[in-house]
Each structure stands twice: as structure tokens, then as C-alpha cells.
Design a protein around this motif. Structure first.
Motif, mmCIF file in Angstrom:
data_model
loop_
_atom_site.group_PDB
_atom_site.id
_atom_site.type_symbol
_atom_site.label_atom_id
_atom_site.label_comp_id
_atom_site.label_asym_id
_atom_site.label_seq_id
_atom_site.Cartn_x
_atom_site.Cartn_y
_atom_site.Cartn_z
ATOM 1 N N ALA A 21 0.825 -1.208 0.000
ATOM 2 C CA ALA A 21 0.000 0.000 0.000
ATOM 3 C C ALA A 21 0.854 1.250 0.000
ATOM 4 O O ALA A 21 1.905 1.308 0.627
ATOM 5 C CB ALA A 21 -0.923 0.011 1.218
ATOM 6 N N GLY A 22 0.386 2.249 -0.693
ATOM 7 C CA GLY A 22 0.963 3.590 -0.665
ATOM 8 C C GLY A 22 -0.180 4.559 -0.405
ATOM 9 O O GLY A 22 -1.187 4.528 -1.124
ATOM 10 N N ARG A 23 -0.078 5.370 0.640
ATOM 11 C CA ARG A 23 -1.164 6.271 1.014
ATOM 12 C C ARG A 23 -0.600 7.643 1.369
ATOM 13 O O ARG A 23 0.488 7.749 1.916
ATOM 14 C CB ARG A 23 -1.931 5.749 2.226
ATOM 15 N N THR A 24 -1.390 8.680 1.084
ATOM 16 C CA THR A 24 -1.017 10.037 1.469
ATOM 17 C C THR A 24 -1.796 10.440 2.713
ATOM 18 O O THR A 24 -2.885 9.933 2.974
ATOM 19 C CB THR A 24 -1.290 11.043 0.340
ATOM 20 N N LEU A 25 -1.222 11.378 3.458
ATOM 21 C CA LEU A 25 -1.837 11.911 4.660
ATOM 22 C C LEU A 25 -1.846 13.422 4.531
ATOM 23 O O LEU A 25 -0.841 14.018 4.145
ATOM 24 C CB LEU A 25 -1.022 11.468 5.882
ATOM 25 N N GLY A 26 -2.969 14.058 4.823
ATOM 26 C CA GLY A 26 -3.059 15.510 4.755
ATOM 27 C C GLY A 26 -4.423 15.985 5.187
ATOM 28 O O GLY A 26 -5.274 15.195 5.585
ATOM 29 N N ARG A 27 -4.657 17.295 5.079
ATOM 30 C CA ARG A 27 -5.950 17.830 5.511
ATOM 31 C C ARG A 27 -6.939 17.975 4.366
ATOM 32 O O ARG A 27 -8.121 18.218 4.570
ATOM 33 C CB ARG A 27 -5.784 19.155 6.254
#
Length: 101
Positions: A21-27
């Protein structure tokens, strides 16, 4: 499976990343994991999981990504590490796959 845990306000958050898995984190709602905090960039960092490691990459965020209080651009995480983005701290753990007996 890699697991990141945080408490945001009174609400616990658990982010799970299976191998591959590759995931981004942000608002921003365009991030895979959305955390609404003014000090977090729209798309703040990327997490990439393999069976053996979890890599975090800062995506040129304004306020930086920190692992165990050191600002990073790219780092390999281990169980027990602490990741800080904005005012949110996430603890890293790893769930071992169950083996057939």
C-alpha cells in the motif's frame, strides 16, 4: 500490516497500511488519510508499506514531518517510532500476519 495510531481531540484514529500500500496523509479530501488540522498541509506526506518496512516521505509540507522529533524528508519507520505532522502525533506499530498451523 502496519498501523499508525493517534488521538485527535477525543477521537482515536487508526490508519492501517497492508504490504504493497501507498497512502497520502493531509488535511485535503484528496489525501487518502484526512486529518483536519491547520498545521498539516493539504497533502503532507506519503506512507509506503512493504512486508518488511514502512517508509514515510515528506511532500514538501510547510511545517515538516518529524520522526522521533527529527525533521525528515524520507525515513524508514519501525514499530515504536513516533511520527508528528502538525500537532498530531502518530505511534507506529506492526501487526504480524497470522500463520497457518
Amino acid at each position: 500490516m502496519w498501523i499508525l495510531r493517534a488521538t485527535i481531540g477525543r477521537r482515536p484514529r487508526i490508519l492501517r497500511l497492508p504490504p504493497g500500500a501507498g497512502r497520502t496523509l493531509g488535511r485535503s479530501t484528496t489525501a487518502d488519510f484526512v486529518i483536519d488540522n491547520a498545521l498539516i498541509s493539504r497533502v503532507h506526506c506519503r506512507l509506503t508499506a512493504t512486508e518488511q518496512q514502512l517508509v514515510i516521505e515528506d511532500l514538501r509540507s510547510t511545517n515538516g514531518t518529524f520522526v522521533n522529533e527529527a525533521r525528515i524528508r524520507l525515513a524508514t519507520l519501525e514499530a515504536g517510532d513516533r511520527v508528528r505532522v502538525g500537532q498530531v502525533e502518530l505511534s507506529v506499530s506492526r501487526e504480524q500476519p497470522r500463520t497457518a498451523e
